[in-house]
Write an enzyme that holds these catalytic residues in place. Structure first.
Site, PDB file in Angstrom:
ATOM      1  N   ASP A  52     -27.364  34.010  17.126  1.00  0.00           N
ATOM      2  CA  ASP A  52     -27.594  35.412  16.774  1.00  0.00           C
ATOM      3  C   ASP A  52     -27.132  36.276  17.938  1.00  0.00           C
ATOM      4  O   ASP A  52     -27.263  35.891  19.102  1.00  0.00           O
ATOM      5  CB  ASP A  52     -29.076  35.677  16.489  1.00  0.00           C
ATOM      6  CG  ASP A  52     -29.307  37.091  15.983  1.00  0.00           C
ATOM      7  OD1 ASP A  52     -29.134  37.312  14.769  1.00  0.00           O
ATOM      8  OD2 ASP A  52     -29.643  37.976  16.796  1.00  0.00           O
ATOM      9  N   GLU A  54     -26.822  40.409  19.575  1.00  0.00           N
ATOM     10  CA  GLU A  54     -27.115  41.840  19.565  1.00  0.00           C
ATOM     11  C   GLU A  54     -25.899  42.534  20.152  1.00  0.00           C
ATOM     12  O   GLU A  54     -25.274  42.020  21.089  1.00  0.00           O
ATOM     13  CB  GLU A  54     -28.372  42.161  20.376  1.00  0.00           C
ATOM     14  CG  GLU A  54     -29.650  41.501  19.865  1.00  0.00           C
ATOM     15  CD  GLU A  54     -29.970  41.844  18.418  1.00  0.00           C
ATOM     16  OE1 GLU A  54     -29.611  42.964  17.976  1.00  0.00           O
ATOM     17  OE2 GLU A  54     -30.573  41.004  17.730  1.00  0.00           O
ATOM     18  N   HIS A 192     -35.056  41.820  16.225  1.00  0.00           N
ATOM     19  CA  HIS A 192     -33.791  42.398  16.669  1.00  0.00           C
ATOM     20  C   HIS A 192     -33.500  42.054  18.125  1.00  0.00           C
ATOM     21  O   HIS A 192     -32.820  42.821  18.816  1.00  0.00           O
ATOM     22  CB  HIS A 192     -33.761  43.916  16.463  1.00  0.00           C
ATOM     23  CG  HIS A 192     -33.719  44.311  15.021  1.00  0.00           C
ATOM     24  ND1 HIS A 192     -32.636  44.053  14.204  1.00  0.00           N
ATOM     25  CD2 HIS A 192     -34.649  44.919  14.238  1.00  0.00           C
ATOM     26  CE1 HIS A 192     -32.899  44.501  12.995  1.00  0.00           C
ATOM     27  NE2 HIS A 192     -34.105  45.031  12.982  1.00  0.00           N
ATOM     28  N   ASP A 197     -34.559  36.148  16.901  1.00  0.00           N
ATOM     29  CA  ASP A 197     -33.897  36.098  15.598  1.00  0.00           C
ATOM     30  C   ASP A 197     -33.254  34.735  15.351  1.00  0.00           C
ATOM     31  O   ASP A 197     -33.253  34.238  14.220  1.00  0.00           O
ATOM     32  CB  ASP A 197     -32.849  37.203  15.504  1.00  0.00           C
ATOM     33  CG  ASP A 197     -33.479  38.590  15.352  1.00  0.00           C
ATOM     34  OD1 ASP A 197     -34.717  38.681  15.485  1.00  0.00           O
ATOM     35  OD2 ASP A 197     -32.747  39.566  15.134  1.00  0.00           O
TER      36      ASP A 197
END
Length: 575
Positions: A52, A54, A192, A197
């Site tokens: 994952d 960001e 988030h 995540d």
């Protein structure tokens, strides 16, 4: 159809490190872990890497701010990778509000380049998993390209797409990660943040796999077939791979047409049967391959002894048949820079090297690269730019370039001796001593940098790089092309790969198995190797691409020369 094959038949500083936890002491490459190309791998033995990211936004030019990855196998976590990334751009306020990642938080974090190699090794050999994989893997692939890395080929599983197949629409409000996490009661709530995540996605993945386990989904093949729709026509062609060999070699998808067989696609693999089998499963998602399989009427195989032999045979077959579904079918447009043999020589760009006594350097990948290299040469040696054929006995009026001091004007015959001496220096440089060009360009770059003219300095650097690339390419090809014969071996696992090269062309390949005498195997290969006629002007007897494959193999650690006729080496000042 299986075709046994021999070469004779194919003539024609300190910074915070990422959190990298290995909870089970698992190595990057587990010897007990079957290869990822073994498509029938049971799910219980499959290593998944759930990732994952960001980012600073959702556009293609956005930057990664955090990476989280969890490696799982058989329901157990094998390791975790987590780090903040300094994007070197401001993080938008709305992103900070969403993720809690501030500019201050990433200020001391490593840049993406500093952690990317570690991420590659962490993920190597795994099935990649992400929720909305197109987003995360898209960023990863673009980062690999921008940083000059090659992301390891691996199947990608999207838990978003899988959830839409597994969970009926009336059971969930939507298929967002937070909704699915609540649905499966994950051990951690998505926040988030990349690490949380990724861990939540692991639980979602396990929940989805539990839901489809009673539907016969037990292997990697079953999982991808369940995740994607495969046409019946494509599935029916799976039997084509049943009788193919399981060793290394080449496979060709062919089409029976009125004018005879047409080769649609050529590929290479360490295990032909298992590689071909993947084309009839959901792991093959390339639209052009779907189209190719629809047109194909069969698969033929060419067995090879070594990976190099397979790569060379693949190249020769692509060159011969020009398969429409191979990107490499487009023929490269090589360019050489030539010092002409005219009475008053000049530089010229040509598409072919001929035995005319001229001095050549290259090949370059195209006109643009050759132009850059020519400008680097011109920075060092003020050669005439006109294309007229000049005489050494009849003087001419100088042109406008001479009046602007952009040409030494040998046409006037006033400085012909100096010009002739300079041509000798050019030929010496192109023969292997690139120091004059390097020194002139670096002096110019230093001057421009002192004057803060950085863009012009960068242009000079690009020209120098283009010239030096052509010089290195010429040296490594010529050193092989001038050797009538090289016999070399390299140990791979418990056997020796042995090759016979003649004038930079692969003439024979074989292996000495445990217990066999490599010298005897080499002698037998030499006796049966392909007869090769040398090409002109020190050029490879085969294609440029084949010679470069051979050069790359020869330059590997562990290669041993068993016999050499000629000299294999580079001029001292080519680098």
């Amino acid at each position: 159809m299986v075709v046994a094959h021999g070469l004779t038949g194919v003539d024609d500083a300190h910074f915070p490190l990422p959190h990298f936890a290995d909870t089970h002491g698992a190595r990057a490459e587990n010897p007990d872990q079957p290869g990822i190309d073994e498509i029938d791998l049971p799910l219980v033995h499959t290593t998944f890497c759930v990732i994952d990211l960001e980012t600073t936004g959702v556009s293609h030019d956005s930057r990664i701010t955090e990476i989280g990855a969890v490696k799982v196998r058989g329901g157990e976590v094998q390791g975790e990778f987590q780090t903040l990334i300094n994007p070197h751009v401001p993080i938008p306020a709305y992103i900070t509000a969403l993720t809690g990642i501030t500019n201050a938080a990433v200020r001391s974090a490593p840049g993406l380049r500093e952690v990317f190699a570690s991420l590659i090794e962490f993920c190597r050999g795994c099935v990649m998993v992400a929720h909305n994989a197109r987003f995360d893997m898209g960023f990863i692939q673009r980062a690999a390209t921008n940083l000059g890395y090659e992301w390891p080929p691996a199947p990608v599983l999207d838990t978003l797409s899988l959830a839409k197949r597994v969970i009926p629409r009336h059971e969930v409000q939507n298929y967002r990660l937070g909704t699915l996490a609540a649905y499966f009661s994950t051990s951690i709530d998505p926040s988030h943040r990349a690490g949380d995540d990724a861990r939540a996605t692991v639980d979602v993945l396990h929940g989805l796999l539990e839901r489809i386990g009673n539907q016969g989904v037990a292997s990697l093949t079953d999982l991808f077939e369940y995740s994607h729709t495969i046409s019946r026509a494509r599935r029916a062609k799976r039997v084509w791979g049943a009788d193919l060999p399981e060793g290394p070699g080449i496979y060709c998808f062919i089409r029976d047409a009125e004018r005879g067989k047409q080769v649609l696609y050529v590929g290479t693999s360490k295990n032909i049967r298992k590689r071909v089998a993947t084309y009839f499963t959901a792991s093959e998602t390339r639209p052009r391959m779907e189209e190719m399989i629809g047109l194909a009427t069969g698969v033929e195989a060419v067995e090879c002894h070594t990976a190099l032999e397979a790569a060379v045979v693949e190249l020769r077959l692509i060159t011969t048949h020009q398969p429409p579904y191979n990107h490499r079918s487009k023929q490269p447009r090589h360019v050489w820079i030539k010092v002409t043999t005219e009475p008053i020589p000049r530089l010229s760009q040509v598409r072919k090297v001929v035995d005319d006594g001229a001095c050549y350097v290259g090949p370059f990948s195209g006109r643009a690269a050759a132009d850059e290299a020519s400008m680097a040469l011109a920075k060092t040696f003020p050669l005439r730019a006109c294309k007229d054929r000049l005489s050494v006995t009849v003087a001419r009026e100088p042109c406008a370039l001479a009046e602007m001091a952009s040409c030494p004007a040998p046409c006037t015959l006033q400085n012909l001796a100096q010009y002739t001496a300079m041509i000798g220096e050019v030929r010496s440089c192109l023969g292997g001593d690139s120091r004059p060009v390097r020194d002139a360009c670096m002096a110019s770059i230093s001057t421009l940098a002192e004057q803060y003219r950085y863009e012009e300095a960068e242009e000079q650097l690009q020209r120098l790089r283009a010239f030096e690339h052509g010089m290195r390419r010429q040296a490594r090809l010529r050193s092989l092309a001038t050797c009538p014969q090289i016999v070399a071996a390299r140990r791979v696992d418990q056997m020796w790969e042995i090759h016979v090269f003649r004038y930079a062309r692969l003439a024979g390949a074989g292996v000495a198995l445990p217990g066999q005498d490599p010298q005897r195997v080499a002698e037998a290969l030499v006796a049966t190797a392909m007869t090769v006629t040398p090409a002109v002007a020190g050029m490879p007897a085969g294609s440029i691409e084949e010679a470069e494959l051979i050069a790359a193999w020869m330059e590997q650690p562990g290669v041993r020369l068993m016999e050499i006729d000629g000299e294999w080496g580079w001029p001292a000042h080519t680098l």
